[in-house]
Design an enzyme around this catalytic site. Sequence first.
Site, PDB file in Angstrom:
ATOM      1  N   ARG A  21       9.368   7.127  -0.033  1.00  0.00           N
ATOM      2  CA  ARG A  21       8.729   6.168   0.866  1.00  0.00           C
ATOM      3  C   ARG A  21       9.076   4.746   0.422  1.00  0.00           C
ATOM      4  O   ARG A  21       8.804   4.363  -0.715  1.00  0.00           O
ATOM      5  CB  ARG A  21       7.207   6.365   0.858  1.00  0.00           C
ATOM      6  CG  ARG A  21       6.518   5.388   1.792  1.00  0.00           C
ATOM      7  CD  ARG A  21       5.001   5.380   1.649  1.00  0.00           C
ATOM      8  NE  ARG A  21       4.488   4.198   2.343  1.00  0.00           N
ATOM      9  CZ  ARG A  21       3.396   3.547   2.039  1.00  0.00           C
ATOM     10  NH1 ARG A  21       2.647   3.943   1.017  1.00  0.00           N
ATOM     11  NH2 ARG A  21       3.023   2.490   2.724  1.00  0.00           N
ATOM     12  N   GLU A  56      -1.883  -0.045   5.001  1.00  0.00           N
ATOM     13  CA  GLU A  56      -3.190  -0.567   4.589  1.00  0.00           C
ATOM     14  C   GLU A  56      -3.655  -1.776   5.409  1.00  0.00           C
ATOM     15  O   GLU A  56      -3.747  -2.906   4.907  1.00  0.00           O
ATOM     16  CB  GLU A  56      -3.174  -0.918   3.100  1.00  0.00           C
ATOM     17  CG  GLU A  56      -2.922   0.271   2.210  1.00  0.00           C
ATOM     18  CD  GLU A  56      -2.987  -0.031   0.717  1.00  0.00           C
ATOM     19  OE1 GLU A  56      -2.998   0.933  -0.073  1.00  0.00           O
ATOM     20  OE2 GLU A  56      -3.033  -1.220   0.347  1.00  0.00           O
ATOM     21  N   ASN A 101      -3.862   6.388   1.501  1.00  0.00           N
ATOM     22  CA  ASN A 101      -3.713   5.864   0.137  1.00  0.00           C
ATOM     23  C   ASN A 101      -5.060   5.891  -0.567  1.00  0.00           C
ATOM     24  O   ASN A 101      -6.056   5.397  -0.017  1.00  0.00           O
ATOM     25  CB  ASN A 101      -3.207   4.420   0.151  1.00  0.00           C
ATOM     26  CG  ASN A 101      -1.811   4.284   0.725  1.00  0.00           C
ATOM     27  OD1 ASN A 101      -1.135   5.276   0.987  1.00  0.00           O
ATOM     28  ND2 ASN A 101      -1.376   3.047   0.907  1.00  0.00           N
ATOM     29  N   HIS A 140       4.927  -3.608   5.388  1.00  0.00           N
ATOM     30  CA  HIS A 140       4.176  -3.531   4.131  1.00  0.00           C
ATOM     31  C   HIS A 140       3.953  -4.959   3.613  1.00  0.00           C
ATOM     32  O   HIS A 140       4.392  -5.320   2.526  1.00  0.00           O
ATOM     33  CB  HIS A 140       4.923  -2.675   3.109  1.00  0.00           C
ATOM     34  CG  HIS A 140       4.052  -2.161   2.000  1.00  0.00           C
ATOM     35  ND1 HIS A 140       4.089  -0.862   1.548  1.00  0.00           N
ATOM     36  CD2 HIS A 140       3.107  -2.772   1.240  1.00  0.00           C
ATOM     37  CE1 HIS A 140       3.226  -0.701   0.558  1.00  0.00           C
ATOM     38  NE2 HIS A 140       2.617  -1.858   0.353  1.00  0.00           N
ATOM     39  N   TYR A 151      -7.034   5.679  -4.701  1.00  0.00           N
ATOM     40  CA  TYR A 151      -6.883   5.445  -6.142  1.00  0.00           C
ATOM     41  C   TYR A 151      -8.146   5.723  -6.954  1.00  0.00           C
ATOM     42  O   TYR A 151      -8.063   6.228  -8.066  1.00  0.00           O
ATOM     43  CB  TYR A 151      -6.467   3.981  -6.389  1.00  0.00           C
ATOM     44  CG  TYR A 151      -5.068   3.666  -5.952  1.00  0.00           C
ATOM     45  CD1 TYR A 151      -3.987   3.776  -6.829  1.00  0.00           C
ATOM     46  CD2 TYR A 151      -4.787   3.271  -4.643  1.00  0.00           C
ATOM     47  CE1 TYR A 151      -2.681   3.486  -6.433  1.00  0.00           C
ATOM     48  CE2 TYR A 151      -3.495   2.985  -4.233  1.00  0.00           C
ATOM     49  CZ  TYR A 151      -2.454   3.098  -5.125  1.00  0.00           C
ATOM     50  OH  TYR A 151      -1.171   2.822  -4.721  1.00  0.00           O
TER      51      TYR A 151
END
Length: 596
Positions: free
Chosen positions: A130, A220, A362, A175, A364
Amino acid sequence: MDSFEWLNGYEVGFGLHHVDFSNTNRPRTPKYSAHFYYNVIKDNGFPTPDDEKMLYGHFRKDFLWSTATASYQIEGGWMSDGKGLSIWDKFAHTPLRVFDDDNGDVACDSYNKVEEDVAMLQQLKVTHYRFSISWPRVLPDGTTNHINEAGLNYYHRLVDALLAANIQPHITLYHWDLPQALQNVGGWENETIIAKFKDYTDLIFSRLGHKVKFWITINEPYNIANVGHGYGVAAPGISFRPGTLPYIVGHNLLKAHAEVWHLYDEKYRAKQKGIISITINSDWSEPRNPYKQEDIDAARRVVQFYIGWFAHPIFNGDYSDTMKTIIRERSLAAGLPKSRLPEFTPEEIQRIKGTYDYFGFNHYTTVLAFPVEYGNLQHYDADRGAGTIADRTYLDSGSSWLKISPFGFRKILNFIKEEYGNPPIIITENGVSERGPVDLNDIHRSYYYEKYINQVLKAYLLDGVDVRGYTAWSLMDNLEWATGFSERFGLFYVNQSDPKLPRVAKNSVKLYSTIISCNGFPDPALGPNDCLPEGKLTQITVTPVKFLGMKLSVSDAETGLNITFALLIVALFGILCSFSFCLFRRKKKLASNIVS
């Protein structure tokens, strides 16, 4: 219970139960520690919780294994071959915006290191890679008035090299590096950007689409809208309208995504046969006190205002009732004529709903939530009505916001399943950072990947979550946005002090490549397995440090050492003071004797 604590009176509470001394009935309320101690007694110790035990098994046969980067973080070549300026070029060149005044002018120089980057991917044994396309590298002023063929050729070279290595490209179209020329006319706040984004992506599909089967429209949107246009700590760095601008930007991002999805669906899908979606990020949120309904409600709001802000319109249609109701009521209470959250027309709701082929996700870390009152403050955080903290028992990372908490991964994957109808999920980022001295034996990263990926396996095998792929962030150490090069997420170390920027594998490469080769975690009870380096699986453990007879993490031991040192200084100061006072009294007594 809390009680009269001698010289401290009622100011200090040692109790497992809180006692309200302002109430004549002296009511007792159990604290979180009381529930914790109850479980210790019930379990007669500390057995390994079920959600922390390893599960052995495998992912689906066509599971997507990947790693990821972003254009501004790795490419460099910020003014090479006709590239235009991005908002991150301007942001990073503004003093005090990025730690240590780092910037992406050269970054990892991936613009000139296609072969080296592909070699790293081959070493990892990933099936996909990616990466993102720099909009201003292809369209310097953000429009199709001028197409920079040299910039496009870089992506052709990269895609061709990947395919030659049997690695499928997974391209992110946006991005965060918006052309500065578009920011100069309002950027994502200006609704005209929707058409410009569509023109840009149309060009990319037409030039690269015959070679690429996996696409992401926007990475995001939460961070673009709220971090870049609310908190202002990322490009374009706007923070003076935190109650309105993030919602306006988010609104336009959703409409832009939908238009690009329909563009691909109607014009390119039949011939190119690819899939396209958006990538949404979110922490998982637990109540700070799981026995308090207010904390449970706060944790739910945190997730709805995070993942739900963008997922609800795409997967369910329109913003969630939670967001719409809270923001409208708070806006009207502040005297505003309408809600600060823009409204979609019925036609826009239908246009946006269902614009996905998979759920790009995504993740974390996990936070603890609790309710917070902000009065009439018009701000995203005030609308959410919740504060978040980290559980101090979680292991640290190189980022202040990222605490290692694997269990939350499985929980939020199940949330997606239940909330959005169990869509196919491709995990498009997951990883952990370090900072400070370089240590290629990054055991904490190996631990992180093993535990987090195993939680994904549990969600897939035990819970029926439709997980189709996993992507490790990141392939190599790179410019970590506003923290510069100080935080390192890479599987490969990049030596920024060497002009050649050599890439060196960290030990976590072995762990991740082994999981990929095994397509999961083979059961050791079934004997040696060819996919394992030595025929058997070795679990990763983070070795605690012994400190004063206790086993602590490195960071906790460091804290303990600092506290101990401080107490020694205080004690030494006290001894010196006592000695000085005694010396003073002796001198005074001696003087008195002389006088007499």
